[in-house]
Design a protein around this motif. Structure first.
Motif: not given
Length: 133
Positions: A25-42
């Motif tokens: 669960v904690a790791f999923t939060a990190i991955v979600t933040a990564f994709t929301d913050g870096l991948i999604k804007p791209l």
């Protein structure tokens, strides 16, 4: 009944599973933040001039509720792939490696009790039963 439940909870694999769920669960939060913050804007940058909408289109013009957001789906797929890759490389491969070593006899598995130990345990249990009567 409570002793059996306690024994169940204290087995190593139940505790390991609980730890794995919490870390997952904690790791999923990190991955979600990564994709929301870096991948999604791209991905949203590919969607056109309206960056708030992202990659997609409205089925009915001017109706926000009909927006088909492909960027969100791509983001979730990337999220899944990152988590699946980490689980595979951090958990599955090492466990598979240990199992192969055990099959080759390089690493001993859990020791099973000998016949003498089992008979001694049965004897002690029968003795305890006789004393309780």
């Amino acid at each position: 009944m409570l002793k059996g439940f306690k024994d169940f909870l204290m087995r190593g694999n139940v505790i390991d599973l609980a730890v794995a769920v919490i870390i997952g669960v904690a790791f999923t939060a990190i991955v979600t933040a990564f994709t929301d913050g870096l991948i999604k804007p791209l991905i949203n940058a590919l969607g056109g001039s309206d960056a708030g909408q992202g990659l997609g289109f409205e089925i009915l013009g001017g109706n926000q509720s009909t927006f088909m957001n492909f960027g969100l789906v791509i983001n979730a797929a990337i999220n899944f792939l990152i988590v699946a890759a980490i689980v595979y490389f951090v958990i599955v491969l090492p466990v598979k490696h240990v199992q192969e070593r055990r099959k080759r006899g390089e690493e001993a598995g859990p020791a099973e009790p000998t016949d003498v130990e089992l008979l001694a345990e049965i004897r002690d249990l029968l003795r305890a039963q006789q004393q309780n009567r």
